[in-house]
Design a protein around this motif. Structure first.
Motif, PDB file in Angstrom:
ATOM      1  N   GLU A   2       1.716  -2.328  -9.684  1.00  0.00           N
ATOM      2  CA  GLU A   2       0.287  -2.560  -9.736  1.00  0.00           C
ATOM      3  C   GLU A   2      -0.351  -2.043  -8.444  1.00  0.00           C
ATOM      4  OE1 GLU A   2      -1.644  -3.734 -12.041  1.00  0.00           O
ATOM      5  OE2 GLU A   2      -0.190  -4.447 -13.515  1.00  0.00           O
ATOM      6  N   ALA A   3      -1.501  -1.421  -8.556  1.00  0.00           N
ATOM      7  CA  ALA A   3      -2.233  -0.925  -7.388  1.00  0.00           C
ATOM      8  C   ALA A   3      -3.303  -1.928  -6.980  1.00  0.00           C
ATOM      9  CB  ALA A   3      -2.859   0.425  -7.691  1.00  0.00           C
ATOM     10  N   GLY A   4      -3.622  -1.971  -5.680  1.00  0.00           N
ATOM     11  CA  GLY A   4      -4.698  -2.811  -5.181  1.00  0.00           C
ATOM     12  C   GLY A   4      -4.327  -4.252  -4.950  1.00  0.00           C
ATOM     13  N   LEU A   5      -3.043  -4.607  -4.934  1.00  0.00           N
ATOM     14  CA  LEU A   5      -2.654  -6.005  -4.720  1.00  0.00           C
ATOM     15  C   LEU A   5      -2.987  -6.469  -3.306  1.00  0.00           C
ATOM     16  CD1 LEU A   5       0.786  -6.141  -6.584  1.00  0.00           C
ATOM     17  CD2 LEU A   5      -1.485  -6.774  -7.433  1.00  0.00           C
ATOM     18  N   ALA A   6      -2.827  -5.595  -2.331  1.00  0.00           N
ATOM     19  CA  ALA A   6      -3.146  -5.983  -0.955  1.00  0.00           C
ATOM     20  C   ALA A   6      -4.620  -6.347  -0.822  1.00  0.00           C
ATOM     21  CB  ALA A   6      -2.786  -4.849   0.004  1.00  0.00           C
ATOM     22  N   GLU A   7      -5.478  -5.590  -1.513  1.00  0.00           N
ATOM     23  CA  GLU A   7      -6.905  -5.884  -1.450  1.00  0.00           C
ATOM     24  C   GLU A   7      -7.214  -7.204  -2.152  1.00  0.00           C
ATOM     25  OE1 GLU A   7     -10.626  -5.595  -0.184  1.00  0.00           O
ATOM     26  OE2 GLU A   7      -8.962  -4.238   0.351  1.00  0.00           O
ATOM     27  N   ASP A   8      -6.437  -7.545  -3.187  1.00  0.00           N
ATOM     28  CA  ASP A   8      -6.624  -8.842  -3.862  1.00  0.00           C
ATOM     29  C   ASP A   8      -6.319  -9.988  -2.908  1.00  0.00           C
ATOM     30  OD1 ASP A   8      -7.396  -7.745  -6.287  1.00  0.00           O
ATOM     31  OD2 ASP A   8      -5.325  -7.544  -7.007  1.00  0.00           O
ATOM     32  N   GLN A  57       0.808  -1.212   0.000  1.00  0.00           N
ATOM     33  CA  GLN A  57       0.000   0.000   0.000  1.00  0.00           C
ATOM     34  C   GLN A  57       0.841   1.261   0.000  1.00  0.00           C
ATOM     35  OE1 GLN A  57      -2.430  -0.537   3.468  1.00  0.00           O
ATOM     36  NE2 GLN A  57      -3.980  -1.731   2.384  1.00  0.00           N
ATOM     37  N   HIS A  58       1.992   1.247   0.718  1.00  0.00           N
ATOM     38  CA  HIS A  58       2.791   2.459   0.888  1.00  0.00           C
ATOM     39  C   HIS A  58       3.978   2.523  -0.057  1.00  0.00           C
ATOM     40  CE1 HIS A  58       0.592   3.695   4.442  1.00  0.00           C
ATOM     41  NE2 HIS A  58       0.619   2.428   4.836  1.00  0.00           N
ATOM     42  N   GLY A  59       4.279   1.452  -0.724  1.00  0.00           N
ATOM     43  CA  GLY A  59       5.347   1.497  -1.711  1.00  0.00           C
ATOM     44  C   GLY A  59       6.714   1.622  -1.086  1.00  0.00           C
ATOM     45  N   PRO A  60       7.637   2.359  -1.693  1.00  0.00           N
ATOM     46  CA  PRO A  60       9.006   2.431  -1.246  1.00  0.00           C
ATOM     47  C   PRO A  60       9.152   2.953   0.160  1.00  0.00           C
ATOM     48  CG  PRO A  60       8.813   3.277  -3.478  1.00  0.00           C
ATOM     49  CD  PRO A  60       7.456   3.044  -3.011  1.00  0.00           C
ATOM     50  N   GLY A  61       8.180   3.698   0.691  1.00  0.00           N
ATOM     51  CA  GLY A  61       8.299   4.212   2.040  1.00  0.00           C
ATOM     52  C   GLY A  61       8.330   3.121   3.078  1.00  0.00           C
ATOM     53  N   ARG A  62       7.947   1.915   2.719  1.00  0.00           N
ATOM     54  CA  ARG A  62       7.929   0.804   3.669  1.00  0.00           C
ATOM     55  C   ARG A  62       8.993  -0.219   3.348  1.00  0.00           C
ATOM     56  NH1 ARG A  62       5.099   1.008   8.313  1.00  0.00           N
ATOM     57  NH2 ARG A  62       4.924  -1.242   8.176  1.00  0.00           N
ATOM     58  N   GLU A  63       9.980   0.186   2.594  1.00  0.00           N
ATOM     59  CA  GLU A  63      10.965  -0.794   2.142  1.00  0.00           C
ATOM     60  C   GLU A  63      11.712  -1.400   3.308  1.00  0.00           C
ATOM     61  OE1 GLU A  63      14.674  -1.095  -1.023  1.00  0.00           O
ATOM     62  OE2 GLU A  63      13.538   0.751  -0.795  1.00  0.00           O
ATOM     63  N   SER A  64      11.973  -0.594   4.342  1.00  0.00           N
ATOM     64  CA  SER A  64      12.730  -1.099   5.476  1.00  0.00           C
ATOM     65  C   SER A  64      11.983  -2.187   6.224  1.00  0.00           C
ATOM     66  CB  SER A  64      13.045   0.043   6.441  1.00  0.00           C
ATOM     67  OG  SER A  64      11.844   0.613   6.927  1.00  0.00           O
ATOM     68  N   ALA A 110     -12.519 -13.715  -6.520  1.00  0.00           N
ATOM     69  CA  ALA A 110     -11.401 -14.271  -5.766  1.00  0.00           C
ATOM     70  C   ALA A 110     -10.383 -14.904  -6.702  1.00  0.00           C
ATOM     71  CB  ALA A 110     -11.910 -15.291  -4.750  1.00  0.00           C
ATOM     72  N   ALA A 111     -10.844 -15.706  -7.687  1.00  0.00           N
ATOM     73  CA  ALA A 111      -9.923 -16.315  -8.644  1.00  0.00           C
ATOM     74  C   ALA A 111      -9.220 -15.249  -9.472  1.00  0.00           C
ATOM     75  CB  ALA A 111     -10.688 -17.285  -9.539  1.00  0.00           C
ATOM     76  N   ALA A 112      -9.955 -14.221  -9.891  1.00  0.00           N
ATOM     77  CA  ALA A 112      -9.338 -13.142 -10.663  1.00  0.00           C
ATOM     78  C   ALA A 112      -8.279 -12.421  -9.852  1.00  0.00           C
ATOM     79  CB  ALA A 112     -10.416 -12.171 -11.130  1.00  0.00           C
ATOM     80  N   SER A 113      -8.495 -12.260  -8.573  1.00  0.00           N
ATOM     81  CA  SER A 113      -7.516 -11.591  -7.714  1.00  0.00           C
ATOM     82  C   SER A 113      -6.224 -12.381  -7.648  1.00  0.00           C
ATOM     83  CB  SER A 113      -8.098 -11.392  -6.313  1.00  0.00           C
ATOM     84  OG  SER A 113      -9.206 -10.517  -6.333  1.00  0.00           O
ATOM     85  N   VAL A 114      -6.322 -13.722  -7.529  1.00  0.00           N
ATOM     86  CA  VAL A 114      -5.120 -14.554  -7.471  1.00  0.00           C
ATOM     87  C   VAL A 114      -4.333 -14.422  -8.777  1.00  0.00           C
ATOM     88  CG1 VAL A 114      -4.256 -16.907  -7.251  1.00  0.00           C
ATOM     89  CG2 VAL A 114      -6.182 -16.150  -5.836  1.00  0.00           C
ATOM     90  N   HIS A 115      -5.017 -14.495  -9.913  1.00  0.00           N
ATOM     91  CA  HIS A 115      -4.323 -14.394 -11.204  1.00  0.00           C
ATOM     92  C   HIS A 115      -3.744 -12.994 -11.398  1.00  0.00           C
ATOM     93  CE1 HIS A 115      -5.232 -18.362 -12.689  1.00  0.00           C
ATOM     94  NE2 HIS A 115      -6.536 -18.221 -12.415  1.00  0.00           N
ATOM     95  N   ARG A 116      -4.392 -11.968 -10.847  1.00  0.00           N
ATOM     96  CA  ARG A 116      -3.871 -10.618 -11.026  1.00  0.00           C
ATOM     97  C   ARG A 116      -2.568 -10.436 -10.246  1.00  0.00           C
ATOM     98  NH1 ARG A 116      -4.706  -5.022 -10.028  1.00  0.00           N
ATOM     99  NH2 ARG A 116      -5.564  -5.352  -7.954  1.00  0.00           N
TER     100      ARG A 116
END
Length: 822
Positions: A751-757, A656-663, A728-734
């Motif tokens: 890609e955005a929204g992967l956590a929600e998938d 969700q936060h991208g590079p800011g959470r890399e650590s 649900a199946a579409a989320s796994v494939h995405r």
């Protein structure tokens, strides 16, 4: 360079230490603050280290609390601990003893208290560590510095409420400066996450930039708030009197001598509860050479500070116990007296801070650490000293004034009248009016005192009842005079207050009424013999006992005035309780006749604090130890679930936060797929963290991972085995498509929204699973085994690095001197 969170932790430590300086005037010397600062720095360092791991926030707080306990054990309970620092049952018992000692010392000593008391030192240092943990938790662990001001304010408020000095404003400035520093550090740390957004422009060309706009605003707000906080207390605002922490002002002898001072806790706090207990126990056994024990009262302490609500001991100067006590105040040479020697043996369970003695004492032989309070002529234990199991000998005077001597006593000295006739303005007018009405026919202070005693004990229609509440507030005495029901606390308080309104110096004494003579000639004093009575001052005689409580104690023989008024019944003779066993039940009314009182057939007296009355009960420290062990066992069982929750939160937050959470995801494993080593850079690492979470979630619900499959085939396998359909199946494939993008595409895009998938897939698996599978996935997730794999991998890496370093060191040692490495 120090990171923003490390700087914030340092500011939290400094703010706590600065606020703790408000406690410096309370104890002398103030060297404890250095020890507290060092231990607090260690506790804060542990928090900084655990946050870098990173551990879950509750685990970080638990680690800091555990380290604080170990440090306190190392400092205060090293001999009782396992291996010198691990707290066990003995260490917990030692902590309990120290806290009890500290509580007693706080009640005993005036400000500044001596630092030699380990109990006070434990309470100071332990309190600072507890406040520091709260501040660090709120400001650093949970990144919310504003609420961290509450524990700092509590620390300052407690210190300011106890301090008698005029430098409270200085400590407030120091605590406020620490809090403002903490707020500025948090603001700077938050702004640093956004980069350089604000930039101050030069006001004059060629001059350097001034402070950043947020910093300037923060300084201005802080300055205004600090100014308001300093000015508001000076305004004539309504004052709240009393309260839980209200100080007992006034009193005697605040003294600064080498003997120190004492501010005693009111010993009447728990009298009513103890009075209504069914069990009676012998607290003391005494032997005396007196031929009449009817007047053998054992006095503990006097209550001479009356605030309109209750009576309390005043703050007093204490000294070393003298070999011979001075003559009691006001006692003239013409008053008949006899020397009495009494040997007292206290029960091994009766722990009283004050030494029970006949009044007035002329000397005492006692072992242990005791101090002498000359105004009340009492002895008080020093540094935890109590009467438990003590045997001591008291030399006292049996003062026998006559009614004529008391009636002809001159006016008391001015200092006595000024101190012991004070009544607050809040005392209801009915108290003084009733006192004047009762004593309207008396011609002397002695006659007025006897009239008050007879009215309470005989003619006023009062009933003795231990079920009546002690009462609080300025109307408590008025309510007692109206209802005419109560026990010795009510009677003694009311008579002393009424005597003061008549200008008679008065105070309340607490101790024991005469006990019961045994077959061997000794006298047994039980809890039922504990009592409270008023003492009135007559010049030439001194402090003189009166007995207004019906059915309790013995009526003094000198309170029988020569009167011919047939409407006033004769005062009862001193009853001898020596021949009657104390009653186990209190009288519910004043129906006990005067004759019965003479024969000692009425209920016995009020018990004082009995100490530990139930030796067979499980001590609290044992219960606490077992509770902690049980909590630790439950925590160990829940560690897989806690680890899994933490790991899921970190992985999905990285998406969700991208590079800011890399650590937070730097310790994640790289999937065993082509290009995995390079894919950890940039956004790829976050996509792969989400993919790992998808794989582990499926594993928790019974679909084990297959690292040999490509992301596309692994996704198809999860959909097939999990019987997923639709979104649900579409989320796994995405998610699988996003992984292939970052692994194989020349220019991978995020890609955005992967956590929600992943959350959608988890909800679908949970909906199709049975109850047992859902419980297993929550409490004992299969993927938690990765924690052990991570530890094993880190251990192998550590041992490998250590082996390499050891090899290099061995080569350097074996290299001949002067030979350079090729």
């Amino acid at each position: 360079m120090m990171s923003g969170r490390a700087r914030l932790a340092l500011c939290a430590w400094a703010a706590t230490v600065m606020a703790s300086c408000a406690l410096l005037p309370l104890v002398d010397p103030a060297t404890w603050i250095l020890q507290a600062a060092i231990l607090l720095a260690i506790q804060s360092g542990v928090g900084a280290a655990t946050r870098r791991v990173p551990l879950a926030r509750p685990l970080t707080v638990a680690a800091q609390a555990l380290v604080a306990l170990l440090l306190l054990t190392l400092v205060f309970a090293r001999r009782q601990a396992l291996a010198g620092f691990v707290p066990g049952p003995q260490a917990m018992q030692h902590f309990a003893d120290l806290l009890r000692q500290g509580s007693d010392d706080i009640a005993r000593y005036a400000i500044p208290a001596p630092l030699e008391s380990d109990g006070i030192r434990l309470m100071l240092i332990g309190g600072v560590l507890a406040i520091g943990l709260l501040v660090d938790t709120l400001a650093v662990t949970y990144r919310s510095a504003a609420p961290a001001g509450l524990p700092l304010l509590a620390l300052y408020s407690v210190a300011a409420g106890l301090s008698d000095g005029g430098t409270d404003w200085l400590w407030f400035l120091l605590a406020a400066a620490g809090y403002l520093m903490l707020l500025l550090a948090e603001g700077r740390e938050r702004l640093s996450q956004w980069g350089r957004v604000f930039g101050g422009t030069p006001r004059v060309p060629g001059e350097p930039d001034g402070p950043l706009a947020p910093v300037r605003t923060g300084r201005r707000i802080g300055a205004v708030a600090l100014g308001i906080a300093l000015v508001v207390p000076l305004l004539p605002l309504p004052e709240i009197q009393g309260g839980l922490l209200a100080e007992a002002r006034g009193g005697v002898g605040s003294g600064t001598g080498g003997g120190g001072t004492i501010a005693a806790v009111n010993p009447l706090v728990s009298l009513r509860d103890n009075l209504n207990q069914d069990e009676d126990r012998t607290a003391m056994v005494l032997r005396t050479d007196s031929d009449d024990i009817s007047d053998m009262y054992l006095r503990i302490v006097s209550l001479d500070d009356f605030d309109g609500t209750t009576w309390k001991p005043a703050k007093r100067h204490i000294t070393a116990v003298p070999d011979a006590f001075p003559a009691p105040a006001g006692l003239g040479a013409d008053v008949r007296r006899a020397q009495v020697t009494t040997r007292v043996s206290a029960a091994d369970w009766y722990a009283q801070d004050w030494l029970p003695m006949p009044y007035p004492p002329s000397g005492v032989s006692v072992r242990g650490k005791w101090r002498y309070e000359p105004v009340g002529m009492t002895l008080v234990g020093d540094h935890g000293q109590t009467t438990r199991g003590e045997t001591y000998e008291v030399r006292s005077l049996d003062v026998r004034p006559t009614a004529q001597q008391l009636a002809s006593a001159p006016q008391a000295p001015g200092r006595i009248r000024q101190q012991y006739t004070k009544v607050p303005g809040s005392l209801p007018a009915v108290v003084a009016r009733t006192a004047r009405q009762i004593t309207r026919d008396a011609t002397s202070d002695y006659g007025r005192a006897v009239a008050l005693q007879d009215w309470f004990a005989l003619t006023g229609g009062f009933q003795y009842d231990t079920q009546v509440e002690v009462g609080s507030g300025p109307d408590a005495i008025a309510v007692f005079l109206r209802d005419k029901q109560g026990f010795c606390v009510h009677f003694s308080f009311a008579m002393a207050a009424m005597a003061r309104t008549l200008g008679i110096p008065a105070r309340v004494a607490v101790g024991f009424a005469p006990g019961t003579v045994q077959s061997d000639g000794s006298v047994a004093v039980s809890l039922k013999d504990a009592h409270a009575w008023p003492e009135l001052y007559f010049e030439g005689v001194g402090w003189t006992r009166f007995e207004p409580t019906p059915t309790r104690g013995t009526t003094p023989s000198y309170t029988q005035p020569d009167t011919s008024n047939p409407n006033v019944p004769a005062s009862p003779q001193a009853s001898s309780s020596a021949g009657a066993a104390p009653s186990a039940a209190p009288s519910a009314s004043a129906s006990c006749s005067v004759q019965a009182k003479k024969l000692g057939e009425c209920a016995a007296a009020l018990p004082l604090t009995p100490g530990r009355s139930d030796d067979s009960s499980i001590p609290w420290w044992a219960i606490a130890t077992w509770a902690l062990l049980g909590l630790a066992a439950v925590t160990v069982l829940l560690l897989p679930m806690l680890w899994r929750v933490r790991r899921r939160a970190v992985r999905l937050a990285s998406a969700q936060h991208g590079p800011g959470r890399e650590s937070d995801t730097r310790n994640e494993e790289t999937p065993a797929v082509p290009g995995g080593a390079a894919a950890r850079d940039g956004a790829a690492g976050h996509v792969l963290a989400v993919w790992r979470e998808l794989i582990d979630t499926a594993w928790d619900y019974g679909i084990p991972p297959d690292e040999a499959l490509t992301p596309r085939k692994a996704a198809a396998r999860i959909v097939r085995l999990g019987e997923l359909e639709g979104p649900a199946a579409a989320s796994v494939h995405r998610v699988a498509g996003a992984v292939e993008q970052v692994l194989y595409a020349p220019r991978p895009r995020a890609e955005a929204g992967l956590a929600e998938d992943v959350r959608r897939m988890r909800a679908a698996l949970r909906a199709r699973a049975g109850r047992r599978t859902r419980l297993r996935a929550t409490v004992a997730p299969r993927s938690a085994v990765r924690a052990l794999w991570d530890l094993s991998a880190r251990w192998n890496a550590l041992t490998s690095r250590w082996s390499q370093r050891r090899t290099r060191w061995a080569q350097q040692i074996r290299r001949p001197s002067g030979q350079r490495a090729g």
